[in-house]
Design a protein around this motif. Structure first.
Motif, mmCIF file in Angstrom:
data_model
loop_
_atom_site.group_PDB
_atom_site.id
_atom_site.type_symbol
_atom_site.label_atom_id
_atom_site.label_comp_id
_atom_site.label_asym_id
_atom_site.label_seq_id
_atom_site.Cartn_x
_atom_site.Cartn_y
_atom_site.Cartn_z
ATOM 1 N N ILE A 278 0.852 -1.195 0.000
ATOM 2 C CA ILE A 278 0.000 0.000 0.000
ATOM 3 C C ILE A 278 0.887 1.243 0.000
ATOM 4 O O ILE A 278 1.818 1.358 0.798
ATOM 5 N N ALA A 279 0.581 2.167 -0.896
ATOM 6 C CA ALA A 279 1.349 3.412 -0.975
ATOM 7 C C ALA A 279 1.070 4.277 0.246
ATOM 8 O O ALA A 279 -0.042 4.303 0.777
ATOM 9 N N ARG A 280 2.079 4.976 0.682
ATOM 10 C CA ARG A 280 1.924 5.893 1.815
ATOM 11 C C ARG A 280 2.913 7.045 1.622
ATOM 12 O O ARG A 280 3.742 7.023 0.723
ATOM 13 N N SER A 281 2.812 8.046 2.473
ATOM 14 C CA SER A 281 3.762 9.166 2.407
ATOM 15 C C SER A 281 4.411 9.359 3.766
ATOM 16 O O SER A 281 3.776 9.124 4.803
ATOM 17 N N GLU A 282 5.660 9.762 3.746
ATOM 18 C CA GLU A 282 6.408 10.045 4.974
ATOM 19 C C GLU A 282 7.104 11.381 4.828
ATOM 20 O O GLU A 282 7.518 11.761 3.733
ATOM 21 N N GLU A 283 7.233 12.056 5.949
ATOM 22 C CA GLU A 283 7.872 13.374 5.962
ATOM 23 C C GLU A 283 8.936 13.398 7.044
ATOM 24 O O GLU A 283 8.690 13.005 8.176
ATOM 25 N N ILE A 284 10.121 13.850 6.665
ATOM 26 C CA ILE A 284 11.210 13.992 7.633
ATOM 27 C C ILE A 284 11.695 15.427 7.546
ATOM 28 O O ILE A 284 11.983 15.919 6.452
ATOM 29 N N LYS A 285 11.777 16.111 8.690
ATOM 30 C CA LYS A 285 12.219 17.504 8.652
ATOM 31 C C LYS A 285 13.110 17.822 9.840
ATOM 32 O O LYS A 285 13.054 17.152 10.886
ATOM 33 N N GLN A 286 13.905 18.838 9.646
ATOM 34 C CA GLN A 286 14.784 19.305 10.707
ATOM 35 C C GLN A 286 14.987 20.808 10.526
ATOM 36 O O GLN A 286 15.085 21.299 9.404
ATOM 37 N N GLY A 287 15.043 21.528 11.630
ATOM 38 C CA GLY A 287 15.157 22.978 11.548
ATOM 39 C C GLY A 287 13.802 23.596 11.259
ATOM 40 O O GLY A 287 12.752 23.024 11.563
ATOM 41 N N ARG A 288 13.798 24.777 10.639
ATOM 42 C CA ARG A 288 12.538 25.481 10.390
ATOM 43 C C ARG A 288 12.379 25.808 8.910
ATOM 44 O O ARG A 288 13.332 26.194 8.232
ATOM 45 N N THR A 289 11.173 25.637 8.408
ATOM 46 C CA THR A 289 10.842 25.999 7.022
ATOM 47 C C THR A 289 9.496 26.732 7.016
ATOM 48 O O THR A 289 8.475 26.161 6.646
ATOM 49 N N PRO A 290 9.455 28.005 7.441
ATOM 50 C CA PRO A 290 8.186 28.749 7.495
ATOM 51 C C PRO A 290 7.723 29.162 6.104
ATOM 52 O O PRO A 290 8.257 30.087 5.505
ATOM 53 N N LEU A 291 6.692 28.480 5.574
ATOM 54 C CA LEU A 291 6.268 28.712 4.197
ATOM 55 C C LEU A 291 5.443 29.986 4.038
ATOM 56 O O LEU A 291 5.335 30.520 2.931
ATOM 57 N N HIS A 292 4.849 30.500 5.118
ATOM 58 C CA HIS A 292 4.046 31.720 5.025
ATOM 59 C C HIS A 292 4.898 32.981 4.999
ATOM 60 O O HIS A 292 4.440 34.028 4.558
ATOM 61 N N THR A 293 6.124 32.913 5.518
ATOM 62 C CA THR A 293 6.978 34.101 5.615
ATOM 63 C C THR A 293 7.632 34.356 4.263
ATOM 64 O O THR A 293 8.575 33.660 3.876
ATOM 65 N N LEU A 294 7.143 35.372 3.533
ATOM 66 C CA LEU A 294 7.596 35.570 2.154
ATOM 67 C C LEU A 294 9.029 36.080 2.075
ATOM 68 O O LEU A 294 9.676 35.923 1.042
ATOM 69 N N ARG A 295 9.538 36.703 3.138
ATOM 70 C CA ARG A 295 10.934 37.162 3.090
ATOM 71 C C ARG A 295 11.916 36.025 3.378
ATOM 72 O O ARG A 295 13.119 36.196 3.254
ATOM 73 N N MET A 296 11.397 34.867 3.770
ATOM 74 C CA MET A 296 12.242 33.702 4.021
ATOM 75 C C MET A 296 12.554 33.019 2.690
ATOM 76 O O MET A 296 11.652 32.712 1.916
ATOM 77 N N ASP A 297 13.831 32.826 2.428
ATOM 78 C CA ASP A 297 14.271 32.242 1.156
ATOM 79 C C ASP A 297 14.074 30.727 1.210
ATOM 80 O O ASP A 297 14.888 30.004 1.781
ATOM 81 N N ILE A 298 12.974 30.252 0.616
ATOM 82 C CA ILE A 298 12.662 28.810 0.591
ATOM 83 C C ILE A 298 12.869 28.297 -0.829
ATOM 84 O O ILE A 298 12.257 28.798 -1.776
ATOM 85 N N ASP A 299 13.725 27.306 -0.972
ATOM 86 C CA ASP A 299 13.914 26.653 -2.267
ATOM 87 C C ASP A 299 13.086 25.366 -2.261
ATOM 88 O O ASP A 299 13.054 24.651 -1.258
ATOM 89 N N TYR A 300 12.435 25.080 -3.399
ATOM 90 C CA TYR A 300 11.505 23.941 -3.451
ATOM 91 C C TYR A 300 11.714 23.166 -4.742
ATOM 92 O O TYR A 300 12.010 23.744 -5.793
ATOM 93 N N ALA A 301 11.582 21.850 -4.661
ATOM 94 C CA ALA A 301 11.664 21.007 -5.854
ATOM 95 C C ALA A 301 10.785 19.784 -5.678
ATOM 96 O O ALA A 301 10.586 19.300 -4.563
ATOM 97 N N SER A 302 10.261 19.299 -6.792
ATOM 98 C CA SER A 302 9.447 18.092 -6.792
ATOM 99 C C SER A 302 9.888 17.207 -7.950
ATOM 100 O O SER A 302 9.807 17.615 -9.109
ATOM 101 N N VAL A 303 10.400 16.020 -7.646
ATOM 102 C CA VAL A 303 10.836 15.067 -8.667
ATOM 103 C C VAL A 303 10.277 13.689 -8.314
ATOM 104 O O VAL A 303 9.626 13.521 -7.278
ATOM 105 N N PHE A 304 10.517 12.709 -9.182
ATOM 106 C CA PHE A 304 10.086 11.355 -8.858
ATOM 107 C C PHE A 304 11.175 10.359 -9.224
ATOM 108 O O PHE A 304 12.006 10.607 -10.090
ATOM 109 N N ALA A 305 11.161 9.240 -8.506
ATOM 110 C CA ALA A 305 12.093 8.148 -8.764
ATOM 111 C C ALA A 305 11.327 7.000 -9.407
ATOM 112 O O ALA A 305 10.234 6.650 -8.950
#
Length: 261
Positions: free
Chosen positions: A163-190
């Motif tokens: 069964i397919a599922r999703s997992e998320e692993i994070k460390q530190g802070r990634t505030p997506l609402h703060t527009l002055r915060m430089d967030i780099d994003y990518a979406s790829v597949f294997a």
């Protein structure tokens, strides 16, 4: 909405610039947009192991300028510049333009570029390396290079599960609402024998407190920036070295890693 909107699209015109810089009339706009997509798809397929972070396309009246941001410029340039000449000729046939210029900018800190990090994780998963190990290695590398936070989400038949599922692993802070915060994003597949596994990566490089040049080819010189102003554009007639300023934050805060099923 911070969780639903593409972090790069939300920051366009604020701290991020557009990867396509040109103007077109209503009649030509659609055809040029499709042509940009063809160029990017072709280059990503043609140089699939070149560590490409992004491709910036600029157009003048009769000229097409393609700037490739990569962590492995030697692979793209080739021996004596032969490979980049072949790519240029192929782009001329693809676009039907005679005047095509290719510039190459080197990324000195690929650990802080979301596209390269996501692609690295995807290649490791395809080579049957455990996805948790691949993700944790990438997170450790990014934090070691000065990232303020990183979040990686994978989804699909992880580890060959039924069964397919999703997992998320994070460390530190990634505030997506703060527009002055430089967030780099990518979406790829294997592509695995069990099917596709999607990989999303968010990397927080710190706050941008001053005015930033929105030209995507200008390399911002902050402590947490993934690119350094030490590379030149490559062109057989003589490329240009575009450098610029900008400031990222230098706050660093640890966090705890979460692993949710």
């Amino acid at each position: 909405m911070g969780q639903k909107t593409n972090p790069i699209g939300a920051r366009l015109g604020i701290i991020r610039g557009w990867d396509s810089n040109w103007y077109a009339s209503k009649k030509e706009y659609a055809s040029k947009l499709i042509e940009d997509d063809k160029i990017r798809n072709y280059l990503n397929a043609r140089i699939n192991k070149g560590g490409i972070a992004k491709i910036v396309i600029e157009r003048t009246l009769n000229k097409l300028i393609v700037t490739i941001h990569t962590s492995k410029p030697g692979i793209i340039i080739g021996k004596g510049g032969g490979e980049v000449d072949r790519i240029k000729e192929e782009l001329k046939k693809l676009c039907g333009k005679e005047d095509v210029q290719i510039n190459i900018l080197e990324i000195r800190r690929p650990e802080l570029d979301a596209n390269i990090v996501a692609d690295t994780i995807a290649r490791q998963i395809e080579n049957r390396i455990n996805y948790k190990r691949a993700i944790k290695m990438s997170i450790a590398s990014a934090l070691r290079m000065g990232a303020e936070g990183i979040k990686v989400k994978v989804g699909g038949r992880l580890g060959g599960a039924e069964i397919a599922r999703s997992e998320e692993i994070k460390q530190g802070r990634t505030p997506l609402h703060t527009l002055r915060m430089d967030i780099d994003y990518a979406s790829v597949f294997a592509l695995t024998v069990y099917g596709k596994i999607g990989i999303k990566v968010w990397i927080c490089k710190g706050e941008v407190l001053g005015k930033r040049d929105l030209n995507p080819n200008v390399i911002a010189g902050g402590k947490n920036d993934g690119e350094r102003p030490a590379s030149a554009g490559f062109d057989r007639r003589g490329g240009d070295d575009r450098r610029g300023g900008g400031r990222g934050g230098d706050r660093s805060r640890g966090g705890r890693s979460t692993d949710r099923r």
